[in-house]
Design an enzyme around this catalytic site. Sequence first.
Site, short mmCIF file in Angstrom:
data_model
loop_
_atom_site.label_atom_id
_atom_site.label_comp_id
_atom_site.label_asym_id
_atom_site.label_seq_id
_atom_site.Cartn_x
_atom_site.Cartn_y
_atom_site.Cartn_z
N SER A 190 0.81 -1.23 0.00
CA SER A 190 0.00 0.00 0.00
C SER A 190 0.84 1.28 0.00
O SER A 190 0.33 2.35 -0.35
CB SER A 190 -0.91 0.01 1.23
OG SER A 190 -1.65 -1.17 1.27
N THR A 191 2.11 1.18 0.38
CA THR A 191 2.89 2.42 0.36
C THR A 191 3.04 2.94 -1.06
O THR A 191 3.27 4.12 -1.28
CB THR A 191 4.31 2.21 0.93
OG1 THR A 191 4.93 1.13 0.23
CG2 THR A 191 4.26 1.87 2.42
#
Lengths: 468, 485
Positions: free
Chosen positions: B217-218
């Site tokens: 998700s980063t």
Amino acid sequence: MSSSTHTSTIGAIGAPSRRNTELALLVFAVLIPIFAYANVGLAINDEVPTGMLGYGLGLGLLAGVAHLIVRRFAPYADPLLLPLATLLNGLGIVLIWRLDQSERLQQASTFTAGAPNQLMYSALGIALFVGVLLLLKDHRVLQRYTYISMVAALVLLLLPLVPGLGRNVFGAKIWISVAGFSIQPGEFAKIALAVFFSGYLMVKRDALALASRRFMGLYLPRGRDLGPIITIWAVSLLILIFETDLGTSLLFFGLFVIMLYVATERTSWIIIGLGMSVAGAVGVASFSSHVEARVNAWLDPFGCYADSGACEQIGQSIMAFGSGGVLGTGWGQGNSDLIGFAANSDFIFSTVGEELGLAGVMAFLLIYGLIIERGVRTSLAARDPFGKLFAIGLTGAFALQIFIVAGGVMGLIPLTGMTMPFLAYGGSSVIANWALIGILIRISDTARRPAPSPAPSPDAEMTQVVRP
Amino acid sequence: MNKPLRRIAIFCGVLILALLVRTNWIQYVQADDLSSRKENKRVDIERYSIKRGDIIVDGKAITGSKDTDDSFFQYKRTWKNGPMWAPVTGYASQVFGTSQIENLEDGILTGTDDRLFFSRTLDMLTGKKKGGGNVVTTLNGAAQKAAFEGLGDSKGAVAAIDPETGAILALASTPSYDPSTFAGRSNKDGDAWNDLTNNPDKPMLNRALRETYAPGSTFKVVTAAAALEHGLYDDVDEKTKTPEPWTMPGTRTELPNHGGNNCEKASLREAMRVSCNTVFGKIGSDLGKEKMIETAEKFGFNEEQFVPVRSNASVFPTELDPSQTALSSIGQFNTSATPLQMAMVTAAIANDGTLMEPYMVSELKAPNLDTVEKHAPKTLSEPLSKPNAQKIQQTMETVVNEGTGTNAKIDGVTVGGKTGTAETGENNEGTPFAWFISYAKTDSGSPVAVAVVIEDSNADEAVSGGGLAAPIAKDVMKAVIDSKG
């Protein structure tokens, strides 16, 4: 000047004895090694070595004694031989002392400090030099011992093969040990052989030169004259096979060919000699694994560097030379001790290469070249055929030895175990070479000595009396 | 007899001449080759005969040189707190060679670099002992300590950058190794080396630079940047055209959201806060792979970085169908990134859209401490405009203030961040990686951007990324801010 009381005869202008030149050169020959010695001490321990005074005095004393003896007993001798030999001997001791200081060599279980021994051997060598000059008033006396010399040479050569006496050092059996001392009889055999060849060839030279058949442009000798050559060839091969010592065989065979050529003035001998030496060497190389390994190491030292001790040795030696470059690392600052085994004897020239560089190596080679030049000159100047042959024999052997050793450690020819005259550690070598120089000085003294002025004859005076 | 004598004299002369030619050949023509051969131990003897120069952090040396009594190699390299600094320094072993800075700046450290020629010559003339020069790094000792101690026994890595200059402030990797254990040439050193190289945990792998992880998700911050830059959305509070559930184009697979969050028409800010997969997956598929690749590559993907130590290229795949583009845009599929890469992404956003070239050697010093070379910060690229960067900053600050990244909050400092969890292996059976990227902002700009990754963690993003990685990021940021103020 000889006595010139008689103005009526043209007195021979005495040839200059050149003893003062020799003395002046000797001063340098002693000072240079002393400076080198100080240099090593400063480089390794940052201080002038404590043994410097003793070493300087020792070397100076030996050189002084040798000079005085020459001045007294061989006044017309060549002035360069003694200083050159002294210089090499002195620098050799410094090189050995420098390697004695190596921590890496000291860690080896077989390590012994070489310099003190070498100084002692040098003293013995100079004693023998003095002995030669004192006892050998005329080199022609040696002619009487022609065949005794031959026997002596053969015995000396075969001694290392006697069980219990001979020692096998790194594959080559050229040593004998007597009462704790290791002796290389080959070094002495060199001189004995030169005596024998000179005596033999002086007698037989006409037969060898003239009684020959012409065949394909070459003068082939008669069978009975060829006999001794075949014998020498066979002996060289035997040495090569049983002592696995390519160098000594090459040296003796080369010595014989040179002397034969000079005695007979026939080029065919050179061709025959070269052919036989090549045939012998190739034949043995294909049978002896030791010689084969040396040849392979010579062809490509780095190809088998990790696998073979012979390759590593020659590789290390060449790298020592290469690392020295043009000017060298300076005394005591190289790493020629990486060679390890025989660093201070067979491989001492590698230390010269690394620490004194190309400049130093060339200087050393030129010093050797000068000694050879003086030897040849002595031979040219000698008035008797025995003296000529003897001088060129000794000089030729000296030159061949330089070439075989230096060429070996520099990778020019396959490496064989021999010592660099005067530089390398080893009593036999130093002592034998001092004897060699002594003999050359004796021959050159005889050669350059002015012809004795005619004895004053009472009759001569009488003839000038005009009777009234 | 004199004629043959003269010929023999010539023969002897030829022998000596041959020797003279040979010595010229090996001591002049071949001298360089022979003196630098690999078989020639003199190269190493010379190398270890001088005190090796030091690597400097915060004005203090983190390395040393020990005088041993060895008859071959006099000096041996030592490190202060080796395991902590190993990812920065690399090793310098007498037997096993050198790596990283010890390798790249070897010429300076051993004093043999061409740029030191003048000072070498001067030292030779004045009789000064030869020595090595120093390498000054940009690292921050306190930040490195926080990063290394924060990682503790877990496997992972931290990279921290000063966004305004690109200076690397921390570079930690665990499990680590102590280069001192194999710096020498004893059997013990050889055993230590073998143990390290055979260790399945790969302690000698520099995870901060050389390991690529799925960023999970980063990576959504990159996708958000792409959406704004390519005009798909203009504002972070604008509702996105995201249905619930969303089926990936060309497939019948619905993209799930974490924890069953409903992300229908969620704004970018909201999608970032709860880490919606559907919103960012759809952005990726709406923009198409070309635009995603363009933005990712502006951030430094698909290219090796040299800081000056080489960092592996992070990957944004270039062969993608639309569903794979969607997956790649949420940091899955074949997307992978080094911790340094994610720190660069964060730094670019924190620096209002300008990505500075990362570096960690700020200065090279000669043995006499003269400066040989100084690094000047360079712009690498401008992946997004200043307004867009500031919009993404807002969303990331929301994540820290009220989203999954609250553990990174620092009193009195603005912090923006993003958590991430990447699933790995076939059918996501491998251990997931927990990520946290963040930056801090003070009145005078942003002093630090940091990326933390921890292998082997819980699959729940809030628990792992926010719970394990965020506190480490916080400590690193705090250490940097404290050391500056």
